[in-house]
Design a protein around this motif. Structure first.
Motif, short mmCIF file in Angstrom:
data_model
loop_
_atom_site.label_atom_id
_atom_site.label_comp_id
_atom_site.label_asym_id
_atom_site.label_seq_id
_atom_site.Cartn_x
_atom_site.Cartn_y
_atom_site.Cartn_z
N PHE A 197 19.45 13.11 -3.31
CA PHE A 197 18.33 13.72 -2.62
C PHE A 197 17.56 12.64 -1.84
CE2 PHE A 197 13.90 15.10 -2.34
CZ PHE A 197 14.06 16.35 -1.75
N LEU A 198 17.30 11.50 -2.47
CA LEU A 198 16.64 10.38 -1.79
C LEU A 198 17.49 9.84 -0.66
CD1 LEU A 198 15.17 8.42 -4.83
CD2 LEU A 198 13.88 9.66 -3.09
N VAL A 199 18.77 9.69 -0.91
CA VAL A 199 19.69 9.20 0.13
C VAL A 199 19.61 10.11 1.35
CG1 VAL A 199 22.14 8.92 0.72
CG2 VAL A 199 21.25 7.99 -1.43
N ASP A 200 19.69 11.41 1.13
CA ASP A 200 19.64 12.36 2.25
C ASP A 200 18.30 12.33 2.97
OD1 ASP A 200 22.25 13.08 1.72
OD2 ASP A 200 21.73 14.98 0.76
N ALA A 201 17.22 12.12 2.24
CA ALA A 201 15.89 12.09 2.85
C ALA A 201 15.70 10.87 3.74
CB ALA A 201 14.82 12.11 1.76
N LEU A 202 16.40 9.77 3.45
CA LEU A 202 16.19 8.53 4.18
C LEU A 202 17.26 8.24 5.24
CD1 LEU A 202 15.11 6.26 1.20
CD2 LEU A 202 13.65 7.23 3.00
N THR A 203 18.27 9.07 5.33
CA THR A 203 19.36 8.77 6.26
C THR A 203 19.47 9.82 7.35
OG1 THR A 203 20.99 9.93 4.88
CG2 THR A 203 20.69 7.56 4.48
N VAL A 204 20.11 9.42 8.44
CA VAL A 204 20.39 10.33 9.54
C VAL A 204 21.55 11.24 9.16
CG1 VAL A 204 21.18 10.45 11.95
CG2 VAL A 204 19.56 8.68 11.25
N SER A 205 22.52 10.68 8.46
CA SER A 205 23.67 11.47 8.02
C SER A 205 24.31 10.83 6.80
CB SER A 205 24.71 11.60 9.14
OG SER A 205 25.33 10.36 9.38
N ARG A 206 25.03 11.68 6.04
CA ARG A 206 25.82 11.21 4.89
C ARG A 206 27.15 11.95 4.95
NH1 ARG A 206 26.49 13.61 -0.22
NH2 ARG A 206 24.65 14.90 0.11
N THR A 207 28.21 11.20 5.08
CA THR A 207 29.55 11.76 5.07
C THR A 207 30.37 11.01 4.03
OG1 THR A 207 30.29 10.26 6.83
CG2 THR A 207 29.46 12.42 7.52
N TYR A 208 31.61 11.42 3.88
CA TYR A 208 32.46 10.71 2.93
C TYR A 208 33.91 10.80 3.38
CZ TYR A 208 33.98 15.16 1.09
OH TYR A 208 34.53 16.40 0.98
N SER A 209 34.70 9.90 2.83
CA SER A 209 36.14 9.87 3.05
C SER A 209 36.81 9.82 1.68
CB SER A 209 36.52 8.63 3.86
OG SER A 209 37.89 8.38 3.79
N GLU A 210 37.93 10.50 1.53
CA GLU A 210 38.65 10.47 0.26
C GLU A 210 39.83 9.50 0.27
OE1 GLU A 210 38.76 14.33 -2.02
OE2 GLU A 210 38.49 15.08 0.03
N GLU A 211 39.91 8.66 1.27
CA GLU A 211 40.99 7.68 1.35
C GLU A 211 40.75 6.56 0.34
OE1 GLU A 211 42.46 4.51 4.65
OE2 GLU A 211 41.94 6.51 5.34
N ASP A 212 41.72 6.32 -0.53
CA ASP A 212 41.61 5.27 -1.55
C ASP A 212 40.39 5.46 -2.45
OD1 ASP A 212 43.92 4.01 -0.60
OD2 ASP A 212 42.75 2.88 0.88
#
Length: 119
Positions: free
Chosen positions: A95-110
């Motif tokens: 929740f804090l990460v999302d509040a302070l960032t423009v975007s949050r994505t992820y990759s499942e590689e490795d």
């Protein structure tokens, strides 16, 4: 800046190193604080739930700071999170990460790599 951590002492040292590098790159003080908090939340989660090891990278690009945190865990972070109850002892990190960032994505590689952008 790239770094691997395997305990909370290494985590603190790596975050201080990241902040110093961002300050040298003329990242504003308030953005450096946000980067430290975001990286700390993501890395703590990776250490606790991702097998006890995490790698991260931070770089300034086109007026933004991009932080990548990778763990071997295959846990996929939720796309949207709500803040935990006031009396809860955990559950506020993303929740804090999302509040302070423009975007949050992820990759499942490795494993899983969470990527955040901060202005």
């Amino acid at each position: 800046m790239n770094c691997e951590v395997d305990d909370f002492r290494a985590l603190r040292a790596a975050l201080e190193k990241m902040c110093a590098a961002l300050e040298r790159d003329a990242v504003p003080e308030n953005a450096v604080f946000d980067c430290k908090l975001v990286a700390s939340e993501l890395l703590c989660n990776a250490l606790r739930y991702g097998g006890g090891r995490a790698a991260f990278a931070a770089e300034k690009r086109d007026g933004e700071v991009i932080i990548r945190v990778r763990s071997a865990n295959s846990f996929r972070p939720p796309e949207h999170v709500d803040c935990s109850a006031v009396d809860a002892e955990q559950g506020r990190g993303l929740f804090l990460v999302d509040a302070l960032t423009v975007s949050r994505t992820y990759s499942e590689e490795d494993g899983i790599c969470v990527i955040v952008r901060i202005c």
